[in-house]
Design a protein around this motif. Sequence first.
Motif, short mmCIF file in Angstrom:
data_model
loop_
_atom_site.label_atom_id
_atom_site.label_comp_id
_atom_site.label_asym_id
_atom_site.label_seq_id
_atom_site.Cartn_x
_atom_site.Cartn_y
_atom_site.Cartn_z
N TRP A 32 -2.10 19.55 -9.51
CA TRP A 32 -3.24 18.65 -9.32
C TRP A 32 -4.46 19.40 -8.78
O TRP A 32 -4.36 20.47 -8.20
N LYS A 33 -5.60 18.74 -8.99
CA LYS A 33 -6.88 19.24 -8.50
C LYS A 33 -7.46 18.19 -7.55
O LYS A 33 -7.47 17.00 -7.87
N VAL A 34 -7.96 18.65 -6.42
CA VAL A 34 -8.53 17.75 -5.41
C VAL A 34 -10.04 18.00 -5.31
O VAL A 34 -10.47 19.15 -5.17
N THR A 35 -10.81 16.93 -5.39
CA THR A 35 -12.26 17.04 -5.31
C THR A 35 -12.81 16.05 -4.30
O THR A 35 -12.55 14.86 -4.39
N GLY A 36 -13.55 16.55 -3.33
CA GLY A 36 -14.26 15.68 -2.40
C GLY A 36 -13.39 14.91 -1.43
O GLY A 36 -13.84 13.89 -0.89
N LEU A 37 -12.15 15.32 -1.21
CA LEU A 37 -11.25 14.63 -0.28
C LEU A 37 -10.73 15.61 0.76
O LEU A 37 -10.40 16.76 0.43
N GLU A 38 -10.62 15.16 2.00
CA GLU A 38 -9.98 15.93 3.05
C GLU A 38 -8.49 15.58 3.06
O GLU A 38 -8.12 14.41 2.99
N THR A 39 -7.63 16.61 3.15
CA THR A 39 -6.18 16.37 3.14
C THR A 39 -5.50 17.11 4.29
O THR A 39 -4.62 17.96 4.06
N PRO A 40 -5.87 16.81 5.54
CA PRO A 40 -5.31 17.56 6.67
C PRO A 40 -3.81 17.37 6.85
O PRO A 40 -3.14 18.23 7.40
N ASN A 41 -3.28 16.22 6.38
CA ASN A 41 -1.85 15.95 6.53
C ASN A 41 -1.06 16.18 5.24
O ASN A 41 0.10 15.80 5.15
N GLY A 42 -1.70 16.78 4.24
CA GLY A 42 -1.01 17.09 3.01
C GLY A 42 -0.94 15.94 2.03
O GLY A 42 -1.83 15.08 1.98
N PHE A 43 0.18 15.89 1.27
CA PHE A 43 0.29 14.97 0.15
C PHE A 43 1.67 14.31 0.10
O PHE A 43 2.65 14.86 0.60
N LYS A 44 1.71 13.15 -0.52
CA LYS A 44 2.96 12.53 -0.93
C LYS A 44 2.98 12.54 -2.47
O LYS A 44 2.02 12.10 -3.11
N VAL A 45 4.08 13.04 -3.04
CA VAL A 45 4.30 12.95 -4.47
C VAL A 45 5.28 11.80 -4.69
O VAL A 45 6.37 11.80 -4.12
N VAL A 46 4.88 10.79 -5.47
CA VAL A 46 5.69 9.58 -5.63
C VAL A 46 6.13 9.42 -7.08
O VAL A 46 5.42 9.81 -8.01
N LYS A 47 7.30 8.84 -7.26
CA LYS A 47 7.93 8.72 -8.58
C LYS A 47 8.52 7.33 -8.77
O LYS A 47 9.08 6.75 -7.84
N SER A 48 8.42 6.82 -10.01
CA SER A 48 9.01 5.53 -10.32
C SER A 48 9.18 5.40 -11.83
O SER A 48 8.48 6.05 -12.60
N ALA A 49 10.10 4.55 -12.24
CA ALA A 49 10.24 4.23 -13.67
C ALA A 49 9.13 3.30 -14.13
O ALA A 49 8.88 3.17 -15.33
N GLU A 50 8.43 2.66 -13.18
CA GLU A 50 7.31 1.77 -13.50
C GLU A 50 5.99 2.44 -13.17
O GLU A 50 5.93 3.35 -12.33
N LYS A 51 4.93 1.99 -13.81
CA LYS A 51 3.61 2.57 -13.58
C LYS A 51 3.13 2.30 -12.15
O LYS A 51 3.50 1.33 -11.53
N ASN A 52 2.30 3.21 -11.65
CA ASN A 52 1.69 3.12 -10.32
C ASN A 52 2.70 3.15 -9.18
O ASN A 52 2.77 2.22 -8.36
N PRO A 53 3.52 4.21 -9.08
CA PRO A 53 4.41 4.33 -7.92
C PRO A 53 3.61 4.45 -6.63
O PRO A 53 2.48 4.95 -6.64
N VAL A 54 4.18 3.97 -5.52
CA VAL A 54 3.46 3.94 -4.25
C VAL A 54 4.36 4.44 -3.12
O VAL A 54 5.58 4.49 -3.24
N TYR A 55 3.69 4.83 -2.03
CA TYR A 55 4.39 5.14 -0.79
C TYR A 55 3.81 4.27 0.32
O TYR A 55 2.57 4.21 0.47
N PRO A 56 4.67 3.58 1.10
CA PRO A 56 6.12 3.48 0.91
C PRO A 56 6.48 2.53 -0.22
O PRO A 56 5.67 1.68 -0.59
N GLY A 57 7.71 2.70 -0.73
CA GLY A 57 8.17 1.80 -1.78
C GLY A 57 8.94 2.49 -2.88
O GLY A 57 9.89 1.92 -3.41
#
Length: 466
Positions: A288-313
């Motif tokens: 991925w490419k990050v533009t214009g966002l601060e990410t001091p705590n890193g990232f969550k990579v989320v996965k689902s069989a349905e569109k738009n996976p979320v965290y938590p969930g």
Amino acid sequence: MTEQKTEGTNRKLVMWTLAIIIFGGVWYFTRINQVVAPINSPDVGQSLIAGEIAFAEGAVEYKRDGTWTRAEQGTALKEGDAIEVVGVGKAIINLDDGSAIRLNANSAVTLASLAPSNFIIANNKGQVYTRVAKSDRVFEVKVDDVNYRSVGTAYKTINEEKIKGVEVYESKVKVLGVTNTELLVEQGNKYYVVNKDNKKIEKTLVKITQTEVDKDEFLKWNKAQDSAAAVSNENKTTASETNESASETSAVKDDLKIEDEVVIQKPAEISGIVLTGKQVSGGIYLSWKVTGLETPNGFKVVKSAEKNPVYPGNDYQYLSDSNVRSYKWVLNTGSSYYFRVCQYVDGKCMAYSNNVYVKAPVVEIPTEDTASTDAVRSLSLVSVGESKVTWKINGYSKNGFKLVYSQNSSPTYPTRDGDKYQYFSEPETRSANLDAFEGEGEYYVRVCEYLGGKCGVYSNQIKVSL
């Protein structure tokens, strides 16, 4: 006798001639009316209105011909396109007639009709603010089976689980489809067809309070856009009506005009996360490419069989390094999944990336000789996703197994410096979960037949991302 017959024949000929002339005239004028449309016929000979993405913050996507694509500033739109702000963000759609459609976070619209005399925008979900250019044509925003027709310039429609309705900030809006008559909502009022939080005000005209206005960040943002747009338009009108020759004055006006355009429509860069993914050996590789966002705590990579996976969930992997820009998700299921990456801040996901949909590879697991109680002939180890591994055995290990893993290749038991092991005394054990005891990264993993104090036969070695 002959003269009478001739006179009768002439009379019939005249009558037939008149009949032909009359019929021909009727046919001609009828044909003319069919071919030449009346001047006031709607949309005759006119092209559909078009639009474009003028501003995008966060992950903004559009769907055309069934395919979702990342939207960028300047993306051309046409009738039938759907536009969605996925997660945190905003978007502005400018139409050719001068109208603007602004989407809040987690909001989506479809440009259902862009005929010059009849605009219909479907609010599929979320909050949509419309700034309507003055015109004789119909402009409606549709929420489910209710249409909100503009009789002025500025209003917000809401299509959420608990609230569905309209809030009017300038002029009036007609509500069509709730009752048998037209309902008029005037400036400063709201009308909710659904309000699960307060049933008493459903289908009732209610005043918008100043407290509500002060708390509505989306509304305040829209008012700022409206004010800036008004200043920009005023400057353009003034510039076209005057012919000032002083270069200093001209420079000031140009600077103001450019600044307004940048603020409203043309940010220097679109902020957000753009994700790509592909199938690789042993799993799915995401970058991925990050533009214009601060990410001091890193990232969550989320996965689902349905569109738009979320965290938590949904299933996720946490990457604490703010500089990481790729991740291999170990999967051997042969199934397809949606993935997103989010900006992780204070224990929750903020801005999400676009969706990517990738099929995982399939790894053949060898057949196990479960009936044998003979000495172990072979062990076969595979990763089945995230931190879990499983193995098959040909033979029988009466003392169970040692699972050894390390960030150094070929871990053993007894362990070397940097190796770790897990012991499973039951001969029937076939799976285990790993931990990143040396921190996140790639780990080499093997399982072995335990002989009491040492390992016998080892499995193949695999690499797992933890």
